[in-house]
Design a protein around this motif. Sequence first.
Motif, mmCIF file in Angstrom:
data_model
loop_
_atom_site.group_PDB
_atom_site.id
_atom_site.type_symbol
_atom_site.label_atom_id
_atom_site.label_comp_id
_atom_site.label_asym_id
_atom_site.label_seq_id
_atom_site.Cartn_x
_atom_site.Cartn_y
_atom_site.Cartn_z
ATOM 1 N N GLY A 190 16.056 4.089 -0.278
ATOM 2 C CA GLY A 190 15.333 5.343 -0.129
ATOM 3 C C GLY A 190 14.170 5.223 0.834
ATOM 4 O O GLY A 190 14.010 4.227 1.544
ATOM 5 N N ARG A 191 13.343 6.261 0.872
ATOM 6 C CA ARG A 191 12.203 6.292 1.785
ATOM 7 C C ARG A 191 11.025 5.523 1.202
ATOM 8 O O ARG A 191 10.715 5.644 0.013
ATOM 9 C CB ARG A 191 11.776 7.729 2.073
ATOM 10 C CG ARG A 191 12.809 8.571 2.804
ATOM 11 C CD ARG A 191 12.233 9.930 3.161
ATOM 12 N NE ARG A 191 11.286 9.829 4.271
ATOM 13 C CZ ARG A 191 10.291 10.684 4.482
ATOM 14 N NH1 ARG A 191 10.074 11.673 3.629
ATOM 15 N NH2 ARG A 191 9.488 10.549 5.528
ATOM 16 N N PHE A 192 10.372 4.769 2.051
ATOM 17 C CA PHE A 192 9.207 3.998 1.625
ATOM 18 C C PHE A 192 8.151 4.910 1.030
ATOM 19 O O PHE A 192 7.596 4.633 -0.045
ATOM 20 C CB PHE A 192 8.636 3.245 2.828
ATOM 21 C CG PHE A 192 7.480 2.341 2.499
ATOM 22 C CD1 PHE A 192 7.695 1.024 2.162
ATOM 23 C CD2 PHE A 192 6.166 2.805 2.536
ATOM 24 C CE1 PHE A 192 6.643 0.178 1.854
ATOM 25 C CE2 PHE A 192 5.109 1.988 2.229
ATOM 26 C CZ PHE A 192 5.337 0.667 1.892
ATOM 27 N N CYS A 193 7.873 6.029 1.710
ATOM 28 C CA CYS A 193 6.772 6.899 1.306
ATOM 29 C C CYS A 193 7.072 7.690 0.033
ATOM 30 O O CYS A 193 6.193 8.406 -0.464
ATOM 31 C CB CYS A 193 6.401 7.838 2.443
ATOM 32 S SG CYS A 193 7.681 9.023 2.881
ATOM 33 N N ALA A 194 8.291 7.584 -0.488
ATOM 34 C CA ALA A 194 8.643 8.311 -1.708
ATOM 35 C C ALA A 194 8.430 7.474 -2.965
ATOM 36 O O ALA A 194 8.610 7.975 -4.078
ATOM 37 C CB ALA A 194 10.105 8.765 -1.638
#
Length: 244
Positions: A65-69
């Motif tokens: 998934g996305r790091f910032c999530a």
Amino acid sequence: MGLRLSRVIGHRGVAATAPENTLTGFRLAAEAGFSWVEFDVMLSADEVPMLHHDEKLGRTNDGRGRFCAQDAEALGRLDAGAWFAPDFAGERIPSFADAIACCRALGLAMNVEIKPAKGHAIRTAEVVSETLNALCPDLTDRIVVSSFERECLEVAKEKAPDFHRGYLCERLADGWRQAAEDLGCVSVHPNHRPLTEAAVAAIRDAGFRTLTYTVNDPLRAATLIAWGVDAVITDEPSLVAALA
């Protein structure tokens, strides 16, 4: 105070011999003789600045998934070393604060690249600036803040004006000099591949230092230094001795 550069800067630590953007990478960079390292800072979902290059997890760790999530606690549990070699299994994604403490202890100067996830440029730059002001007021001659994102450098100029800024770019596009001047940069950081001797001279004549990435061939590195490049950013520890 002026920027105290060395000829070689370790890319994401020392990426040829250790997992990138890790504390072990910084330790091995120091052991190899680097006095400067470059690394990337991105925000977690709960706005903790941490070291990571890609917006997506998975290439340099066992996340998805996305790091910032994901929040910092979850990101800190990921294995950021096994992908590189079994001996590095259990390496973690460090926080920016931990990276600063590690570099400080090792005597390493820092090229801090603000690497925001899409849509998070301003806030990432604000948090990086706040962290530098709080933790590094005595290191302003040993830190340069760089970014491909103009917004990030604008924020850094406003929020952390005591720290040097570097104009990071793929190549010298039209308007580069005016942009670097407007952002109060002391250095320009182009990709070495399209770089020419004339371009290096133009950077120097405009009053900027030149840091170029990512140079792993010793002959190319020597050529760049001969042209007047101030520092090459490299994965290869062998370049420390080659350019001594």
